[in-house]
Design a protein around this motif. Structure first.
Motif, PDB file in Angstrom:
ATOM      1  N   ALA A 162     -30.374 -26.301   9.085  1.00  0.00           N
ATOM      2  CA  ALA A 162     -30.250 -24.894   8.692  1.00  0.00           C
ATOM      3  C   ALA A 162     -28.791 -24.473   8.674  1.00  0.00           C
ATOM      4  CB  ALA A 162     -31.049 -24.015   9.659  1.00  0.00           C
ATOM      5  N   PHE A 163     -28.035 -24.939   9.663  1.00  0.00           N
ATOM      6  CA  PHE A 163     -26.601 -24.644   9.725  1.00  0.00           C
ATOM      7  C   PHE A 163     -25.884 -25.257   8.522  1.00  0.00           C
ATOM      8  CE2 PHE A 163     -22.252 -25.077  11.312  1.00  0.00           C
ATOM      9  CZ  PHE A 163     -22.057 -23.851  11.931  1.00  0.00           C
ATOM     10  N   LEU A 164     -26.238 -26.517   8.211  1.00  0.00           N
ATOM     11  CA  LEU A 164     -25.652 -27.182   7.045  1.00  0.00           C
ATOM     12  C   LEU A 164     -25.972 -26.424   5.761  1.00  0.00           C
ATOM     13  CD1 LEU A 164     -26.332 -31.007   7.547  1.00  0.00           C
ATOM     14  CD2 LEU A 164     -24.119 -29.889   7.450  1.00  0.00           C
ATOM     15  N   LEU A 165     -27.228 -26.038   5.621  1.00  0.00           N
ATOM     16  CA  LEU A 165     -27.662 -25.351   4.402  1.00  0.00           C
ATOM     17  C   LEU A 165     -26.957 -24.012   4.239  1.00  0.00           C
ATOM     18  CD1 LEU A 165     -29.518 -25.223   1.952  1.00  0.00           C
ATOM     19  CD2 LEU A 165     -31.288 -24.238   3.422  1.00  0.00           C
ATOM     20  N   ALA A 166     -26.827 -23.264   5.343  1.00  0.00           N
ATOM     21  CA  ALA A 166     -26.190 -21.941   5.273  1.00  0.00           C
ATOM     22  C   ALA A 166     -24.745 -22.060   4.807  1.00  0.00           C
ATOM     23  CB  ALA A 166     -26.258 -21.260   6.642  1.00  0.00           C
ATOM     24  N   LEU A 167     -23.995 -22.977   5.393  1.00  0.00           N
ATOM     25  CA  LEU A 167     -22.597 -23.124   5.005  1.00  0.00           C
ATOM     26  C   LEU A 167     -22.455 -23.775   3.627  1.00  0.00           C
ATOM     27  CD1 LEU A 167     -20.790 -24.063   8.335  1.00  0.00           C
ATOM     28  CD2 LEU A 167     -20.856 -21.880   7.153  1.00  0.00           C
ATOM     29  N   ALA A 168     -23.413 -24.632   3.250  1.00  0.00           N
ATOM     30  CA  ALA A 168     -23.384 -25.214   1.910  1.00  0.00           C
ATOM     31  C   ALA A 168     -23.590 -24.131   0.850  1.00  0.00           C
ATOM     32  CB  ALA A 168     -24.450 -26.296   1.774  1.00  0.00           C
ATOM     33  N   LEU A 169     -24.464 -23.172   1.135  1.00  0.00           N
ATOM     34  CA  LEU A 169     -24.682 -22.059   0.206  1.00  0.00           C
ATOM     35  C   LEU A 169     -23.431 -21.191   0.084  1.00  0.00           C
ATOM     36  CD1 LEU A 169     -28.341 -21.012   1.159  1.00  0.00           C
ATOM     37  CD2 LEU A 169     -27.575 -22.127  -0.954  1.00  0.00           C
ATOM     38  N   VAL A 170     -22.748 -21.013   1.222  1.00  0.00           N
ATOM     39  CA  VAL A 170     -21.489 -20.258   1.185  1.00  0.00           C
ATOM     40  C   VAL A 170     -20.463 -21.003   0.328  1.00  0.00           C
ATOM     41  CG1 VAL A 170     -19.553 -19.406   2.546  1.00  0.00           C
ATOM     42  CG2 VAL A 170     -21.883 -19.141   3.406  1.00  0.00           C
ATOM     43  N   ALA A 171     -20.414 -22.338   0.501  1.00  0.00           N
ATOM     44  CA  ALA A 171     -19.471 -23.143  -0.273  1.00  0.00           C
ATOM     45  C   ALA A 171     -19.779 -23.080  -1.760  1.00  0.00           C
ATOM     46  CB  ALA A 171     -19.501 -24.594   0.207  1.00  0.00           C
ATOM     47  N   ARG A 172     -21.053 -22.990  -2.098  1.00  0.00           N
ATOM     48  CA  ARG A 172     -21.447 -23.008  -3.510  1.00  0.00           C
ATOM     49  C   ARG A 172     -21.330 -21.634  -4.165  1.00  0.00           C
ATOM     50  NH1 ARG A 172     -21.508 -23.240  -7.955  1.00  0.00           N
ATOM     51  NH2 ARG A 172     -22.885 -24.265  -9.438  1.00  0.00           N
ATOM     52  N   HIS A 173     -21.690 -20.573  -3.428  1.00  0.00           N
ATOM     53  CA  HIS A 173     -21.772 -19.262  -4.056  1.00  0.00           C
ATOM     54  C   HIS A 173     -20.790 -18.232  -3.486  1.00  0.00           C
ATOM     55  CE1 HIS A 173     -25.350 -20.581  -6.167  1.00  0.00           C
ATOM     56  NE2 HIS A 173     -25.885 -20.979  -5.032  1.00  0.00           N
ATOM     57  N   GLY A 174     -20.175 -18.538  -2.353  1.00  0.00           N
ATOM     58  CA  GLY A 174     -19.301 -17.539  -1.739  1.00  0.00           C
ATOM     59  C   GLY A 174     -17.836 -17.907  -1.757  1.00  0.00           C
ATOM     60  N   THR A 175     -17.456 -18.787  -2.684  1.00  0.00           N
ATOM     61  CA  THR A 175     -16.076 -19.272  -2.731  1.00  0.00           C
ATOM     62  C   THR A 175     -15.074 -18.138  -2.910  1.00  0.00           C
ATOM     63  OG1 THR A 175     -16.834 -21.351  -3.684  1.00  0.00           O
ATOM     64  CG2 THR A 175     -14.499 -20.842  -3.885  1.00  0.00           C
ATOM     65  N   ARG A 176     -15.369 -17.227  -3.815  1.00  0.00           N
ATOM     66  CA  ARG A 176     -14.416 -16.157  -4.096  1.00  0.00           C
ATOM     67  C   ARG A 176     -14.228 -15.244  -2.890  1.00  0.00           C
ATOM     68  NH1 ARG A 176     -15.934 -14.250 -10.307  1.00  0.00           N
ATOM     69  NH2 ARG A 176     -15.568 -16.292 -11.288  1.00  0.00           N
ATOM     70  N   VAL A 177     -15.327 -14.967  -2.190  1.00  0.00           N
ATOM     71  CA  VAL A 177     -15.232 -14.091  -1.012  1.00  0.00           C
ATOM     72  C   VAL A 177     -14.405 -14.759   0.072  1.00  0.00           C
ATOM     73  CG1 VAL A 177     -16.539 -12.923   0.796  1.00  0.00           C
ATOM     74  CG2 VAL A 177     -17.430 -12.990  -1.543  1.00  0.00           C
ATOM     75  N   VAL A 178     -14.724 -16.016   0.377  1.00  0.00           N
ATOM     76  CA  VAL A 178     -13.981 -16.748   1.407  1.00  0.00           C
ATOM     77  C   VAL A 178     -12.531 -16.942   0.982  1.00  0.00           C
ATOM     78  CG1 VAL A 178     -13.828 -18.919   2.688  1.00  0.00           C
ATOM     79  CG2 VAL A 178     -16.060 -17.921   2.199  1.00  0.00           C
ATOM     80  N   GLY A 179     -12.329 -17.172  -0.319  1.00  0.00           N
ATOM     81  CA  GLY A 179     -10.977 -17.409  -0.801  1.00  0.00           C
ATOM     82  C   GLY A 179     -10.036 -16.243  -0.580  1.00  0.00           C
ATOM     83  N   ARG A 180     -10.588 -15.033  -0.518  1.00  0.00           N
ATOM     84  CA  ARG A 180      -9.735 -13.858  -0.288  1.00  0.00           C
ATOM     85  C   ARG A 180      -9.094 -13.873   1.098  1.00  0.00           C
ATOM     86  NH1 ARG A 180     -14.342  -9.963  -2.625  1.00  0.00           N
ATOM     87  NH2 ARG A 180     -14.006 -10.325  -4.862  1.00  0.00           N
ATOM     88  N   LEU A 181      -9.728 -14.542   2.048  1.00  0.00           N
ATOM     89  CA  LEU A 181      -9.172 -14.607   3.401  1.00  0.00           C
ATOM     90  C   LEU A 181      -7.842 -15.356   3.421  1.00  0.00           C
ATOM     91  CD1 LEU A 181     -12.394 -15.414   5.472  1.00  0.00           C
ATOM     92  CD2 LEU A 181     -11.219 -13.215   5.305  1.00  0.00           C
ATOM     93  N   ILE A 182      -7.679 -16.307   2.503  1.00  0.00           N
ATOM     94  CA  ILE A 182      -6.443 -17.096   2.484  1.00  0.00           C
ATOM     95  C   ILE A 182      -5.704 -16.911   1.167  1.00  0.00           C
ATOM     96  CG2 ILE A 182      -7.245 -18.839   4.127  1.00  0.00           C
ATOM     97  CD1 ILE A 182      -7.976 -20.623   1.781  1.00  0.00           C
ATOM     98  N   ASP A 183      -6.013 -15.828   0.469  1.00  0.00           N
ATOM     99  CA  ASP A 183      -5.368 -15.561  -0.815  1.00  0.00           C
ATOM    100  C   ASP A 183      -4.032 -14.854  -0.584  1.00  0.00           C
ATOM    101  OD1 ASP A 183      -4.796 -15.314  -3.447  1.00  0.00           O
ATOM    102  OD2 ASP A 183      -6.181 -13.655  -3.832  1.00  0.00           O
ATOM    103  N   THR A 184      -3.050 -15.629  -0.182  1.00  0.00           N
ATOM    104  CA  THR A 184      -1.711 -15.113   0.071  1.00  0.00           C
ATOM    105  C   THR A 184      -0.695 -16.213  -0.186  1.00  0.00           C
ATOM    106  OG1 THR A 184      -0.206 -14.255   1.773  1.00  0.00           O
ATOM    107  CG2 THR A 184      -2.011 -15.658   2.514  1.00  0.00           C
ATOM    108  N   THR A 185       0.500 -15.828  -0.533  1.00  0.00           N
ATOM    109  CA  THR A 185       1.563 -16.812  -0.755  1.00  0.00           C
ATOM    110  C   THR A 185       2.264 -17.206   0.539  1.00  0.00           C
ATOM    111  OG1 THR A 185       3.123 -15.022  -1.237  1.00  0.00           O
ATOM    112  CG2 THR A 185       1.973 -16.022  -3.106  1.00  0.00           C
ATOM    113  N   ASP A 186       1.942 -16.497   1.630  1.00  0.00           N
ATOM    114  CA  ASP A 186       2.542 -16.802   2.933  1.00  0.00           C
ATOM    115  C   ASP A 186       1.802 -17.990   3.552  1.00  0.00           C
ATOM    116  OD1 ASP A 186       3.298 -16.856   5.657  1.00  0.00           O
ATOM    117  OD2 ASP A 186       3.859 -14.742   5.569  1.00  0.00           O
ATOM    118  N   GLU A 187       2.450 -19.146   3.568  1.00  0.00           N
ATOM    119  CA  GLU A 187       1.794 -20.362   4.038  1.00  0.00           C
ATOM    120  C   GLU A 187       1.454 -20.300   5.525  1.00  0.00           C
ATOM    121  OE1 GLU A 187       4.333 -23.580   2.892  1.00  0.00           O
ATOM    122  OE2 GLU A 187       3.636 -23.529   0.806  1.00  0.00           O
TER     123      GLU A 187
END
Length: 503
Positions: free
Chosen positions: A191-216
């Motif tokens: 269930a844990f694998l499936l939940a995070l796999a769904l995030v990886a497949r459909h929530g990329t843009r949302v998660v990507g905003r957390l690290i969407d910066t030019t400051d390394e």
């Protein structure tokens, strides 16, 4: 332990690992077993100087090493790579896993240490070291070999299998006491694998905003925070922290920042992973390794035989000869980080302590045998049955005059089409690494013209605006190649995730 003493111990561990690697790497030895040997040498189970009297003192740092190893593995994984290989690649990898994991399971039951131990041994024996395999391909300059894509594809599918395998044996490493607990552990892990796999497949843009910066600095801090946080949450809900770190890496690996993040996290992985392997060596008793030498010898023989069988089958499926079959089977022979991770989890779960000694000896032997065998694969290929894999590279008895024509007629005779790609301003091909194009099997990237100079393309070559790239492709793959390049041109390296198939 006092703070000053702890710093001395940790600094000494890093320094010793670095020094022994500096000695061993130039002569062709992988770093993973070298770090482990250092831990054995200065650990409490070896007479003489004890740098670390209690391995528990480095437990947290070692766990961070495990987290970064699996996190980076997730960052490297790409669904596009898996899909691009086609059914034959998946079938070859599946055969490899069935043979090696099945052989490891049979060996585990044969040694008679217990069912839980047999399941762990199956993974230890069945999964090769992606780090060592990749390094061997680079060191031996085989990245351009036609069988290398197949080898890398097997490694990618092994990575997927590792996540599923960790979830499957969760009851074993989680200490389940009855069938109900075992079922609950498996269900929770999947269930844990499936939940995070769904995030990886459909929530990329949302998660990507957390690290969407030019400051390394912010990118690294946020990403490391996510990896450690979810590793801890996974442990809290009864799932291995390794699964949590792996899945967070997979989620972030699907974002636009993934290539840069891999570069930034790589040094952290190397540094903390060294302590993980060092810490594993601290728990090994050299006398214990001697006690399980027969089991180690049996495991090495089983692995060598099954890897060569898998190499022969994969080569036949792809129409390769004996040399390619030997290259495939011997390159995936080495075992390393995954075997040690599984052994570490097993020891933490209180399974038979002989697993640690067995794994240490097994990894050490293959770390020496593997690179040696791979470097001599062409000579060793002669021992493979010629009737199974006809040697297509054999020279004819009479040598005819060499033809050196270049043109459409020559390409037709070779059965290939030539595509010329000019990267214009605004194209999202700009900034994409060659390896990220993930073109269909059989396609060859030829030359690149940049600023009036011609150069060969490598997987780590980064395309730029103004480049002219030559691509050779079989006629039946031309449409697929054009569609993939068109998709990346319009939507970037994550075109498939955005639903752009280039049509």
């Amino acid at each position: 332990m006092h703070v000053a003493e702890a710093l001395v111990v940790l600094g000494g561990a890093f320094l010793l690992c670095g020094l022994i690697a500096r000695i061993g790497v130039p002569i062709g030895l992988p770093t993973i077993p070298l770090f482990m040997i250092v831990g054995v040498a200065v650990g409490p189970n070896t007479p003489g100087f004890d740098l670390v009297a209690d391995p528990g003192e480095l437990e947290l740092i070692a766990r961070l090493g495990l987290v970064f190893l699996l996190f980076y593995l997730g960052l490297e994984f790409s669904l596009d790579q898996l899909v691009a290989g086609g059914r034959r690649l998946v079938a070859a990898a599946a055969i490899y896993l069935v043979l090696n994991v099945g052989g490891g399971l049979a060996l585990g039951f044969a040694v008679g240490w217990g069912t839980g131990e047999a399941l762990v041994i199956a993974g230890i024996v069945g999964i090769s070291s992606s780090a060592i395999v990749t390094k061997l391909l680079v060191d031996l300059r085989r990245l351009g070999n036609r069988e290398t894509r197949l080898i890398l594809g097997i490694i990618v599918i092994e990575d997927v299998f590792l996540a599923l395998y960790l979830a499957l044996i969760q009851p074993v490493i989680g200490g389940a006491t009855d069938p109900a607990d075992a079922v609950e552990g498996i269900v929770t892990a999947f269930a844990f694998l499936l939940a995070l796999a769904l995030v990886a497949r459909h929530g990329t843009r949302v998660v990507g905003r957390l690290i969407d910066t030019t400051d390394e600095e912010i990118v690294v801090v946020v990403s490391v925070g996510l990896a450690i946080l979810f590793a801890g949450l996974a442990e809290e809900v009864g799932v291995s922290d390794a699964i949590g770190a792996l899945m967070v890496g997979l989620v972030l690996g699907a974002t636009a920042k993934a290539p840069r993040l891999r570069t930034l996290v790589h040094p952290l992985r190397d540094a903390f992973a060294a302590i993980f392997f060092f810490h594993f060596g601290l728990s090994i008793d050299p006398a214990g390794v001697l006690d399980v030498l027969p089991q180690i010898a049996a495991a090495v023989a089983v692995t060598l035989g099954l890897c060569l069988v898998a190499g022969v089958i994969a080569a036949r499926m792809h129409g390769y000869g004996r040399v390619q079959a030997a290259n495939i089977g011997l390159t995936v022979l080495t075992r390393g980080e995954f075997s040690l991770i599984l052994a570490s989890l097993a020891l933490a779960a209180g399974l038979d302590g002989r697993i640690g000694s067995f794994t240490a000896g097994y990894v050490l032997v293959l770390a020496v045998v593997g690179p040696f065998a791979v470097s001599r694969s062409e000579s060793l290929s002669r021992f493979l049955p010629a009737r199974l894999l006809p040697d297509r590279t054999a020279r004819p008895e009479s040598v005819e005059e060499l033809t050196m024509d270049v043109g459409p007629t020559s390409l037709f005779q070779l059965g290939t089409d030539l595509l010329q790609i000019h990267i214009l301003p605004g194209s999202k091909l700009h900034g994409v690494y060659v390896a990220e194009l993930r073109l269909p099997v059989g396609t060859t990237l030829g030359l690149m013209v940049r600023a009036g100079t011609t150069q060969a393309l490598r997987p780590d070559t980064r395309l730029r605006t103004g480049d002219v790239v030559l691509v050779f492709t079989p006629p039946d793959q031309r449409q697929a190649v054009e569609e993939r390049i068109r998709a990346v041109h319009r939507s970037g390296r994550l075109a498939r995730w955005h639903g752009d198939l280039g049509r």
